[in-house]
Design an enzyme around this catalytic site. Structure first.
Site, mmCIF file in Angstrom:
data_model
loop_
_atom_site.group_PDB
_atom_site.id
_atom_site.type_symbol
_atom_site.label_atom_id
_atom_site.label_comp_id
_atom_site.label_asym_id
_atom_site.label_seq_id
_atom_site.Cartn_x
_atom_site.Cartn_y
_atom_site.Cartn_z
ATOM 1 N N PHE A 58 -4.997 28.037 32.117
ATOM 2 C CA PHE A 58 -5.846 27.847 30.925
ATOM 3 C C PHE A 58 -6.157 29.216 30.325
ATOM 4 O O PHE A 58 -7.286 29.543 30.009
ATOM 5 C CB PHE A 58 -7.119 27.090 31.322
ATOM 6 N N THR A 80 1.155 29.034 33.886
ATOM 7 C CA THR A 80 0.568 29.967 34.854
ATOM 8 C C THR A 80 1.294 31.313 34.729
ATOM 9 O O THR A 80 2.356 31.394 34.107
ATOM 10 C CB THR A 80 0.715 29.428 36.289
ATOM 11 N N LYS A 123 8.436 32.001 33.141
ATOM 12 C CA LYS A 123 9.855 32.340 33.333
ATOM 13 C C LYS A 123 10.292 32.291 34.793
ATOM 14 O O LYS A 123 11.428 31.934 35.094
ATOM 15 C CB LYS A 123 10.124 33.762 32.812
ATOM 16 N N GLU A 180 11.565 25.703 26.740
ATOM 17 C CA GLU A 180 11.794 26.420 25.475
ATOM 18 C C GLU A 180 10.969 27.693 25.357
ATOM 19 O O GLU A 180 11.450 28.727 24.886
ATOM 20 C CB GLU A 180 11.461 25.486 24.302
ATOM 21 N N VAL A 185 11.831 31.674 26.613
ATOM 22 C CA VAL A 185 12.698 32.654 25.948
ATOM 23 C C VAL A 185 12.392 32.663 24.455
ATOM 24 O O VAL A 185 12.489 31.630 23.795
ATOM 25 C CB VAL A 185 14.193 32.311 26.164
ATOM 26 N N GLY A 187 -3.119 46.304 21.108
ATOM 27 C CA GLY A 187 -2.933 45.105 21.924
ATOM 28 C C GLY A 187 -1.527 44.540 21.854
ATOM 29 O O GLY A 187 -1.254 43.440 22.338
ATOM 30 N N ASP A 210 11.452 42.356 31.108
ATOM 31 C CA ASP A 210 11.098 41.080 30.481
ATOM 32 C C ASP A 210 12.315 40.497 29.744
ATOM 33 O O ASP A 210 12.628 39.305 29.884
ATOM 34 C CB ASP A 210 9.930 41.316 29.511
ATOM 35 N N LYS A 224 14.530 36.910 30.562
ATOM 36 C CA LYS A 224 14.868 35.899 29.553
ATOM 37 C C LYS A 224 16.384 35.733 29.455
ATOM 38 O O LYS A 224 16.894 34.618 29.275
ATOM 39 C CB LYS A 224 14.277 36.300 28.207
HETATM 40 N N1 LIG Z 1 1.187 34.897 25.995
HETATM 41 C C1 LIG Z 1 2.364 34.690 25.414
HETATM 42 O O1 LIG Z 1 2.568 35.011 24.229
HETATM 43 C C2 LIG Z 1 3.489 34.025 26.183
HETATM 44 C C3 LIG Z 1 4.674 33.685 25.512
HETATM 45 C C4 LIG Z 1 5.678 33.001 26.208
HETATM 46 C C5 LIG Z 1 5.509 32.734 27.566
HETATM 47 N N2 LIG Z 1 4.352 33.124 28.184
HETATM 48 C C6 LIG Z 1 4.188 32.814 29.605
HETATM 49 O O2 LIG Z 1 3.184 31.813 29.712
HETATM 50 C C7 LIG Z 1 2.467 31.992 30.928
HETATM 51 C C8 LIG Z 1 0.979 32.100 30.622
HETATM 52 O O3 LIG Z 1 0.750 33.212 29.790
HETATM 53 P P1 LIG Z 1 -0.713 33.563 29.247
HETATM 54 O O4 LIG Z 1 -0.520 34.654 28.274
HETATM 55 O O5 LIG Z 1 -1.400 32.326 28.862
HETATM 56 O O6 LIG Z 1 -1.373 34.161 30.597
HETATM 57 P P2 LIG Z 1 -2.932 34.328 30.891
HETATM 58 O O7 LIG Z 1 -3.694 34.426 29.625
HETATM 59 O O8 LIG Z 1 -3.031 35.412 31.893
HETATM 60 O O9 LIG Z 1 -3.354 32.933 31.580
HETATM 61 C C9 LIG Z 1 -2.915 32.551 32.839
HETATM 62 C C10 LIG Z 1 -3.702 31.350 33.299
HETATM 63 O O10 LIG Z 1 -3.153 30.873 34.522
HETATM 64 C C11 LIG Z 1 -4.211 30.694 35.462
HETATM 65 N N3 LIG Z 1 -3.719 30.843 36.824
HETATM 66 C C12 LIG Z 1 -3.400 31.970 37.512
HETATM 67 N N4 LIG Z 1 -2.956 31.668 38.741
HETATM 68 C C13 LIG Z 1 -3.032 30.320 38.848
HETATM 69 C C14 LIG Z 1 -2.742 29.401 39.874
HETATM 70 N N5 LIG Z 1 -2.275 29.802 41.056
HETATM 71 N N6 LIG Z 1 -2.943 28.083 39.635
HETATM 72 C C15 LIG Z 1 -3.420 27.653 38.438
HETATM 73 N N7 LIG Z 1 -3.707 28.479 37.419
HETATM 74 C C16 LIG Z 1 -3.499 29.794 37.620
HETATM 75 C C17 LIG Z 1 -5.252 31.735 35.103
HETATM 76 O O11 LIG Z 1 -6.465 31.341 35.672
HETATM 77 P P3 LIG Z 1 -7.861 32.086 35.414
HETATM 78 O O12 LIG Z 1 -8.288 31.568 34.052
HETATM 79 O O13 LIG Z 1 -8.714 31.591 36.510
HETATM 80 O O14 LIG Z 1 -7.551 33.535 35.429
HETATM 81 C C18 LIG Z 1 -5.189 31.643 33.570
HETATM 82 O O15 LIG Z 1 -5.979 30.567 33.137
HETATM 83 C C19 LIG Z 1 3.040 33.248 31.596
HETATM 84 O O16 LIG Z 1 3.974 32.852 32.567
HETATM 85 C C20 LIG Z 1 3.713 33.973 30.453
HETATM 86 O O17 LIG Z 1 4.779 34.781 30.884
HETATM 87 C C21 LIG Z 1 3.333 33.748 27.533
#
Ligand SMILES: NC(=O)c1ccc[n+]([C@@H]2O[C@H](COP(=O)([O-])OP(=O)(O)OC[C@H]3O[C@@H](n4cnc5c(N)ncnc54)[C@H](OP(=O)(O)O)[C@@H]3O)[C@@H](O)[C@H]2O)c1
Length: 328
Positions: free
Chosen positions: A10, A88, A117, A141, A144, A199, A213, A217
């Site tokens: 989340f 996650t 990923k 989807e 990547v 950022g 990264d 992908k």
């Molecule tokens: N951000 C992007 O633009 C983007 C784009 C494409 C793909 N992704 C991928 O999407 C995923 C999430 O990215 P994000 O940016 O949303 O990361 P994030 O903001 O760091 O959020 C990660 C979430 O996962 C939760 N978490 C961590 N370990 C966990 C576990 N063992 N069980 C359940 N929940 C867990 C965290 O919990 P807490 O809230 O308790 O910390 C947090 O809510 C990553 O794999 C990332 O590579 C991200």
């Protein structure tokens, strides 16, 4: 038909997915579970997304009456939902925690929509075979190029053709740095510091600027289009930290720009800075991503768009979810 989903994670993406579902598909999708690292929220009759988002802002999620101290597999056992949406954090070596979540969901007969990923880099064949055995779908989807519909396009528009190779700009941060270096003539270190301030780059930028990264992908692309045998170690990798403003200027004088290009074919995978003609579809500026397919019949297809961001990633995940096959 309404689907019950569990969102694992989340953070930026998980919250954007919850918001997107509540705005765009409230009649089609019911969120019954949401998991964090410390526990989860579960309500079989459907969670109130506005309340969750407000509680997240206020830091009071753990005080919600629907809060449980369960991990994701336990939540999936209890929820009996039809789809797991995994957002996650990612570990490309172990695939965890997404890999355990996804295999558990598949074991329960759930379809999976993932943004993480790791599972598709570390254990692509294992995940896909488990899904085949259970007769469920696994969509990824968002792993990547974020919002760019690479796999959706392949699924719906490229079945009459064969992918010969695929290459592109798969990391927005490094593309932003190279674009800004070219635009301003400033050094890599200076632009990186600026990107961190804004950022656009992480405090530890290694995965972005050293090509890790993009390599992850690329492995997912190769596993999808050239058989599932590829691993991270198969990628020959050079990052952008040694690219100088002088090199960019020289390239520009000759009608080129320098891009961190990720390239895959059945012969091998590589990520490295390369000269790209300035008018080429791959000469995308800023944080944009671009993916180019070389096809046997269609020859060349290029997709360009945003590779990251909560809303952008949620758009890809929601499309994956809404296009899953109907189940009886
Ligand atoms: N951000 C992007 O633009 C983007 C784009 C494409 C793909 N992704 C991928 O999407 C995923 C999430 O990215 P994000 O940016 O949303 O990361 P994030 O903001 O760091 O959020 C990660 C979430 O996962 C939760 N978490 C961590 N370990 C966990 C576990 N063992 N069980 C359940 N929940 C867990 C965290 O919990 P807490 O809230 O308790 O910390 C947090 O809510 C990553 O794999 C990332 O590579 C991200």
């Amino acid at each position: 038909m309404s689907r019950d989903v569990v969102i694992a994670g989340f953070g930026t993406v998980g919250r954007a997915v919850a918001r997107a579902i509540s705005v765009s598909a409230p009649d089609k999708v019911r969120i019954v579970g949401v998991a964090k690292s410390t526990g989860c929220l579960f309500d079989a009759s459907g969670l109130d997304v506005s309340d969750l988002l407000a509680r997240h802002e206020a830091g009071t999620l753990q005080e919600a009456p629907v809060w449980c101290e369960w991990d994701v597999p336990h939540l999936l056992d209890e929820a009996r939902a039809s789809v797991l949406m995994d957002a996650t954090p990612t570990d490309i070596t172990t695939g965890e925690p997404g890999l355990t979540n996804i295999l558990h969901g598949i074991g329960l007969g759930m379809d999976v929509v993932a943004a993480t990923k790791g599972p598709f880099v570390a254990a692509f064949t294992r995940v896909m075979e488990a899904a085949r055995e259970k007769g469920v779908e696994v969509r990824y989807e968002a792993t990547v190029a974020g919002a760019v519909p690479v796999f959706s396009m392949a699924r719906s528009c490229m079945r009459g053709d064969r992918v010969l190779s695929v290459d592109g700009i798969l990391n927005g941060t490094s593309n932003y740095i190279l674009s800004k270096m070219e635009e301003t003539g400033a050094s890599f270190d200076l632009i990186l510091a600026k990107a961190q301030e804004l950022g656009y780059a992480e405090a530890d930028p290694t995965a972005d600027v050293e090509g890790g990264d993009a390599a992850a992908k690329l492995v997912i692309l190769a596993n999808t289009f050239f058989g599932g045998r590829w691993s991270y170690e198969d990628v020959a990798r050079v990052g952008i930290s040694a690219v100088t403003p002088e090199a960019l200027e020289l390239a520009r004088d000759e009608g080129f720009t320098i891009k961190l290009l990720a390239s895959a074919s059945p012969e091998g995978l590589e990520v490295r800075p390369q000269l790209v003609p300035r008018g080429s579809a791959l000469a995308v500026p800023g944080v944009l991503n671009a993916v180019r397919f070389r096809m046997e019949r269609a020859k060349e297809l290029v997709l360009i768009g945003r590779g990251a961001g909560g809303d952008e990633t949620a758009a890809a995940m929601l499309n994956d979810l809404l296009t899953l096959p109907e189940r009886a």
